[in-house]
Write an enzyme that holds these catalytic residues in place. Structure first.
Site, PDB file in Angstrom:
ATOM      1  N   LYS A 112       0.813  -1.213   0.000  1.00 38.48           N
ATOM      2  CA  LYS A 112       0.000   0.000   0.000  1.00 38.48           C
ATOM      3  C   LYS A 112       0.852   1.271   0.000  1.00 38.48           C
ATOM      4  CE  LYS A 112      -4.225  -2.049   1.676  1.00 38.48           C
ATOM      5  NZ  LYS A 112      -3.794  -3.464   1.789  1.00 38.48           N
TER       6      LYS A 112
HETATM    7  C1  LIG Z   1      -4.484  -4.610   1.284  1.00 38.96           C
HETATM    8  C2  LIG Z   1      -3.728  -5.878   1.245  1.00 38.96           C
HETATM    9  C3  LIG Z   1      -4.082  -6.954   0.376  1.00 38.96           C
HETATM   10  C4  LIG Z   1      -5.300  -6.893  -0.516  1.00 38.96           C
HETATM   11  O1  LIG Z   1      -5.183  -5.985  -1.569  1.00 38.96           O
HETATM   12  P1  LIG Z   1      -6.480  -5.485  -2.377  1.00 38.96           P
HETATM   13  O2  LIG Z   1      -6.007  -4.395  -3.264  1.00 38.96           O
HETATM   14  O3  LIG Z   1      -7.455  -5.011  -1.335  1.00 38.96           O
HETATM   15  O4  LIG Z   1      -7.010  -6.652  -3.136  1.00 38.96           O
HETATM   16  C5  LIG Z   1      -3.274  -8.079   0.364  1.00 38.96           C
HETATM   17  N1  LIG Z   1      -2.205  -8.190   1.173  1.00 38.96           N
HETATM   18  C6  LIG Z   1      -1.828  -7.197   2.015  1.00 38.96           C
HETATM   19  C7  LIG Z   1      -0.647  -7.389   2.881  1.00 38.96           C
HETATM   20  C8  LIG Z   1      -2.570  -6.008   2.083  1.00 38.96           C
HETATM   21  O5  LIG Z   1      -2.203  -5.034   2.939  1.00 38.96           O
END
Ligand SMILES: *Cc1c(COP(=O)(O)O)cnc(C)c1O
Length: 463
Positions: A112
């Site tokens: 993220k």
């Molecule tokens: C947010 C997240 C996901 C999922 O990603 P999406 O874009 O919501 O499908 C998977 N793994 C981790 C570690 C995350 O923080």
């Protein structure tokens, strides 16, 4: 570039307004009016140029009109300067034709950061130009809140308040939110659950007077700018394995469908991707939808991969929009059914469209832990539980003639309990944050009550 809503009832917006608005007024999500195609020459160049240069080539058509070229190059440079690894998103081989794309070298150790760090820079830039100030409020069960606080800390024109459920996030996640001490970022521990936090957030946005008073804004995963920033690493990884002159596949640990949808956009921009594989944990709404053609919510089951514990996969609406030939009315109809009946049958044409480009699989808790153990013994790699879900599904969909790239979405040290349980090893934090457990914390505890929360947010932004 102009942006349109997946439900067809909102005015078209520029990139700047799309980013600042988030959700469209008709309840839909913004998507680009048309997806630009990159030339083969541009893609070939990506094999040897820097992450930042590729980021510019990929994103420029989407932001043109909001920034000048120089401005946008500078924002990109600022955004990724704090990453630990020179290549930002390194690829590592973990088996024959199997690759891990490490997306956890940013400040809060999860993918993220790629989007949030850039969004922080872009928000600051457009707000400073307008001499405006906003308050970003978010609700988090862990990863998003820390990424937002880290991205906006110290910026002049933005205040950030993050609501999280008191004593219901991991210690690493809490400390990542409470240890940044700049006076524009605030961690608010709500006496309630994550669902309470989300409900209060929704009510705040519905409280027009409050919304206007504090200049409320959101940076949740349906914001187009976040999807856009995630397109880049599909290009950097695929081109380093020979694209555009060679086809690749991706497996993506999936919750809200934002990350994998970025892969879909990369494919439409010309990247030769044969399959995008959706990997889910026991919260398998997407895997069921692909198998049965029935998109139906269940109850959320807590898992060892908590960042994928979702009931509804918000960004899936963007794919549905294309699957339904970009007819906003059809999307609005099925989304109404989802709200009233808890699900809907995907039409024949739409499910055929989706199955052409996507595959899926789901993984149990035991399989997740077993995959962590096995990856350590096979490849000497300690992976986080989300990544383990991806690797487990990737194996089922691996065609030996096509490289399979699995997205490693978080650093194992972010989920130390599950990793230790599976491997016997407690993963250490990277050096630069090794003192996380010694840093002093600052947090405001808030009752589980909308009025009290709004009052705290008013106070915090006065500083
Ligand atoms: C947010 C997240 C996901 C999922 O990603 P999406 O874009 O919501 O499908 C998977 N793994 C981790 C570690 C995350 O923080």
């Amino acid at each position: 570039m102009r942006y349109i809503s997946t439900r067809g009832q909102s005015p078209q917006l520029s990139f700047e307004d799309t980013m600042l608005t988030g959700l469209a007024p008709d309840g839909g999500l913004y998507v680009p009016e048309a997806v630009p195609l990159l030339s083969v020459g541009t893609m070939r160049r990506m094999a040897w140029q820097s992450y930042e240069d590729t980021a510019f080539d990929v994103m420029w058509p989407f932001v043109e009109g909001t920034f000048t070229e120089d401005e946008f190059r500078n924002l990109i440079a600022e955004a990724y300067d704090g990453f630990d690894h020179v290549s930002r998103a390194p690829l590592k081989q973990v088996g024959d034709g199997q690759w891990l794309l490490e997306l956890f070298h940013g400040p809060t150790l999860a993918f993220k950061d790629f989007a949030m760090q850039l969004i922080g820079q872009m928000f600051q830039h457009v707000l400073a130009k307008k001499d405006a100030r906003i308050t970003i409020v978010g609700a988090t069960s862990g990863d998003t809140g820390s990424a937002a606080i880290e991205a906006f800390r110290g910026l002049d024109n933005v205040d950030v308040c993050i609501l999280y459920p008191h004593e219901r996030v991991s210690e690493v996640q809490r400390r990542q939110m409470t240890t940044p001490l700049e006076d524009n970022v605030h961690a608010l521990a709500v006496d309630g659950t994550f669902d309470d936090c989300q409900r209060h957030l929704k009510d705040m946005f519905a409280d027009i007077a409050f919304r206007d008073e504090v200049g409320l804004a959101a940076v949740n995963s349906i914001n187009w700018a976040r999807v856009m920033a995630q397109i880049v690493y599909y290009f950097t990884s695929a081109t380093s394995l020979g694209a555009p002159d060679r086809t690749v596949n991706f497996t993506v640990p999936t919750g809200n469908f934002g990350d994998i949808y970025a892969g879909e956009i990369a494919r439409r921009m010309g990247l030769p991707v044969d399959r995008l594989v959706i990997a889910t944990n026991q919260n398998d709404i997407l895997d069921r939808a692909l198998r049965d053609g029935d998109y139906r919510t269940g109850t959320v089951l807590p898992s060892v991969s908590p960042s994928m514990d979702i009931q509804i996969s918000s960004n899936f609406e963007r794919l549905l929009f294309d699957a339904y030939d970009r007819e906003g009315q059809a999307v609005a109809r099925v989304m109404d059914d989802l709200k009233s009946d808890g699900g809907f049958q995907i039409s024949q044409g739409a499910i055929a469209f989706i199955r052409e480009g996507f595959a899926s699989g789901s993984v149990s808790e035991d399989e997740t832990l077993a995959r962590i153990t096995q990856t350590l013994s096979d490849a000497q790699e300690l992976v986080c539980p989300h990544t383990a879900v991806g690797l487990d599904v990737a194996e089922d969909h691996h065609d030996i003639r096509v490289p399979m790239i699995t997205l490693a979405t978080a650093h194992p040290a972010k989920f130390p309990d599950a990793v230790e349980k599976a491997s016997g090893i407690r993963p250490p934090l990277p050096k630069r944050m090794a003192d996380l457990y010694d840093r002093s914390e600052r947090v405001t505890q808030v009752p589980n009550d909308l009025v009290a929360l709004e009052e705290v947010i008013r106070e915090k932004r006065k500083r």
